[in-house]
Design a protein around this motif. Structure first.
Motif, PDB file in Angstrom:
ATOM      1  N   THR A  36       0.832  -1.203   0.000  1.00 49.38           N
ATOM      2  CA  THR A  36       0.000   0.000   0.000  1.00 49.38           C
ATOM      3  C   THR A  36       0.867   1.253   0.000  1.00 49.38           C
ATOM      4  N   ALA A  37       1.911   1.240   0.793  1.00 46.89           N
ATOM      5  CA  ALA A  37       2.811   2.396   0.848  1.00 46.89           C
ATOM      6  C   ALA A  37       3.503   2.616  -0.489  1.00 46.89           C
ATOM      7  N   THR A  38       3.923   1.535  -1.123  1.00 51.88           N
ATOM      8  CA  THR A  38       4.587   1.648  -2.419  1.00 51.88           C
ATOM      9  C   THR A  38       3.638   2.195  -3.483  1.00 51.88           C
ATOM     10  N   LEU A  39       2.400   1.745  -3.460  1.00 43.77           N
ATOM     11  CA  LEU A  39       1.413   2.261  -4.415  1.00 43.77           C
ATOM     12  C   LEU A  39       1.153   3.747  -4.199  1.00 43.77           C
ATOM     13  N   HIS A  40       1.053   4.160  -2.946  1.00 44.73           N
ATOM     14  CA  HIS A  40       0.850   5.589  -2.667  1.00 44.73           C
ATOM     15  C   HIS A  40       2.015   6.417  -3.193  1.00 44.73           C
ATOM     16  N   THR A  41       3.217   5.946  -2.928  1.00 47.41           N
ATOM     17  CA  THR A  41       4.393   6.693  -3.364  1.00 47.41           C
ATOM     18  C   THR A  41       4.515   6.677  -4.884  1.00 47.41           C
ATOM     19  N   GLY A  42       4.268   5.543  -5.491  1.00 51.00           N
ATOM     20  CA  GLY A  42       4.430   5.420  -6.931  1.00 51.00           C
ATOM     21  C   GLY A  42       3.373   6.162  -7.735  1.00 51.00           C
ATOM     22  N   LEU A  43       2.156   6.187  -7.247  1.00 57.29           N
ATOM     23  CA  LEU A  43       1.062   6.829  -7.984  1.00 57.29           C
ATOM     24  C   LEU A  43       0.905   8.307  -7.654  1.00 57.29           C
ATOM     25  N   SER A  44       1.747   8.822  -6.791  1.00 56.37           N
ATOM     26  CA  SER A  44       1.611  10.228  -6.397  1.00 56.37           C
ATOM     27  C   SER A  44       1.910  11.173  -7.559  1.00 56.37           C
ATOM     28  N   ARG A  45       2.817  10.791  -8.418  1.00 57.31           N
ATOM     29  CA  ARG A  45       3.153  11.658  -9.561  1.00 57.31           C
ATOM     30  C   ARG A  45       1.987  11.725 -10.548  1.00 57.31           C
ATOM     31  N   ARG A  46       1.367  10.590 -10.798  1.00 57.49           N
ATOM     32  CA  ARG A  46       0.240  10.569 -11.726  1.00 57.49           C
ATOM     33  C   ARG A  46      -0.943  11.358 -11.167  1.00 57.49           C
ATOM     34  N   ALA A  47      -1.151  11.252  -9.851  1.00 56.52           N
ATOM     35  CA  ALA A  47      -2.260  11.978  -9.226  1.00 56.52           C
ATOM     36  C   ALA A  47      -1.900  13.435  -8.931  1.00 56.52           C
ATOM     37  N   LYS A  48      -0.618  13.766  -9.089  1.00 52.59           N
ATOM     38  CA  LYS A  48      -0.115  15.118  -8.801  1.00 52.59           C
ATOM     39  C   LYS A  48      -0.468  15.539  -7.371  1.00 52.59           C
ATOM     40  N   SER A  49      -0.153  14.616  -6.449  1.00 51.80           N
ATOM     41  CA  SER A  49      -0.488  14.849  -5.047  1.00 51.80           C
ATOM     42  C   SER A  49       0.740  14.606  -4.176  1.00 51.80           C
ATOM     43  N   PHE A  50       1.222  15.675  -3.560  1.00 50.15           N
ATOM     44  CA  PHE A  50       2.368  15.559  -2.664  1.00 50.15           C
ATOM     45  C   PHE A  50       1.987  14.816  -1.381  1.00 50.15           C
ATOM     46  N   GLU A  51       0.731  14.925  -0.973  1.00 45.62           N
ATOM     47  CA  GLU A  51       0.282  14.281   0.258  1.00 45.62           C
ATOM     48  C   GLU A  51       0.373  12.759   0.164  1.00 45.62           C
ATOM     49  N   MET A  52       0.205  12.219  -1.032  1.00 44.81           N
ATOM     50  CA  MET A  52       0.319  10.768  -1.193  1.00 44.81           C
ATOM     51  C   MET A  52       1.737  10.288  -0.908  1.00 44.81           C
ATOM     52  N   ILE A  53       2.729  11.106  -1.237  1.00 44.71           N
ATOM     53  CA  ILE A  53       4.113  10.753  -0.905  1.00 44.71           C
ATOM     54  C   ILE A  53       4.276  10.699   0.607  1.00 44.71           C
ATOM     55  N   LEU A  54       3.702  11.664   1.308  1.00 42.83           N
ATOM     56  CA  LEU A  54       3.819  11.690   2.770  1.00 42.83           C
ATOM     57  C   LEU A  54       3.147  10.485   3.403  1.00 42.83           C
ATOM     58  N   VAL A  55       1.964  10.139   2.902  1.00 42.85           N
ATOM     59  CA  VAL A  55       1.256   8.963   3.437  1.00 42.85           C
ATOM     60  C   VAL A  55       2.065   7.695   3.153  1.00 42.85           C
ATOM     61  N   GLY A  56       2.602   7.596   1.956  1.00 46.75           N
ATOM     62  CA  GLY A  56       3.418   6.432   1.615  1.00 46.75           C
ATOM     63  C   GLY A  56       4.645   6.306   2.488  1.00 46.75           C
ATOM     64  N   ARG A  57       5.309   7.412   2.732  1.00 49.60           N
ATOM     65  CA  ARG A  57       6.502   7.388   3.592  1.00 49.60           C
ATOM     66  C   ARG A  57       6.150   7.025   5.038  1.00 49.60           C
ATOM     67  N   LEU A  58       5.020   7.527   5.497  1.00 52.07           N
ATOM     68  CA  LEU A  58       4.571   7.195   6.851  1.00 52.07           C
ATOM     69  C   LEU A  58       4.308   5.699   6.974  1.00 52.07           C
ATOM     70  N   LEU A  59       3.609   5.139   6.003  1.00 55.55           N
ATOM     71  CA  LEU A  59       3.329   3.697   6.038  1.00 55.55           C
ATOM     72  C   LEU A  59       4.608   2.874   5.911  1.00 55.55           C
ATOM     73  N   GLU A  60       5.543   3.327   5.101  1.00 51.45           N
ATOM     74  CA  GLU A  60       6.825   2.619   4.988  1.00 51.45           C
ATOM     75  C   GLU A  60       7.581   2.625   6.313  1.00 51.45           C
ATOM     76  N   GLY A  61       7.536   3.744   7.005  1.00 49.16           N
ATOM     77  CA  GLY A  61       8.203   3.822   8.309  1.00 49.16           C
ATOM     78  C   GLY A  61       7.577   2.915   9.342  1.00 49.16           C
ATOM     79  N   ILE A  62       6.249   2.851   9.337  1.00 50.89           N
ATOM     80  CA  ILE A  62       5.550   1.966  10.275  1.00 50.89           C
ATOM     81  C   ILE A  62       5.894   0.508   9.982  1.00 50.89           C
ATOM     82  N   ALA A  63       5.856   0.135   8.717  1.00 54.05           N
ATOM     83  CA  ALA A  63       6.151  -1.248   8.342  1.00 54.05           C
ATOM     84  C   ALA A  63       7.608  -1.603   8.622  1.00 54.05           C
TER      85      ALA A  63
END
Length: 74
Positions: A36-63
């Motif tokens: 899930t974290a990888t998908l958030h980080t990877g799809l953030s560019r297509r969605a043009k959303s910086f917040e998705m990168i932050l959510v992805g990084r947060l989930l990666e840190g938790i995992a």
């Protein structure tokens, strides 16, 4: 005998998810969080959303913080 060992570990507050569900299931659940974290980080560019990168990084840190504990217990 094995049931009492598991109950004793839960009483000692040693990661009840690992004790009750077993290590393999906890690691698989952790992999779902990482995917899930990888998908958030990877799809953030297509969605043009910086917040998705932050959510992805947060989930990666938790995992990443949970993985060593699951793999060394039991």
């Amino acid at each position: 005998s094995q049931r009492s060992v598991k109950e004793e570990k839960v009483k000692q507050r040693s990661y009840p998810c690992v004790v009750l569900c077993c290590r393999k299931k906890c690691l698989l659940l952790n992999d779902v969080v990482l995917i899930t974290a990888t998908l958030h980080t990877g799809l953030s560019r297509r969605a043009k959303s910086f917040e998705m990168i932050l959510v992805g990084r947060l989930l990666e840190g938790i995992a990443a913080g949970r993985t060593p504990h699951y793999s060394t217990l039991m």
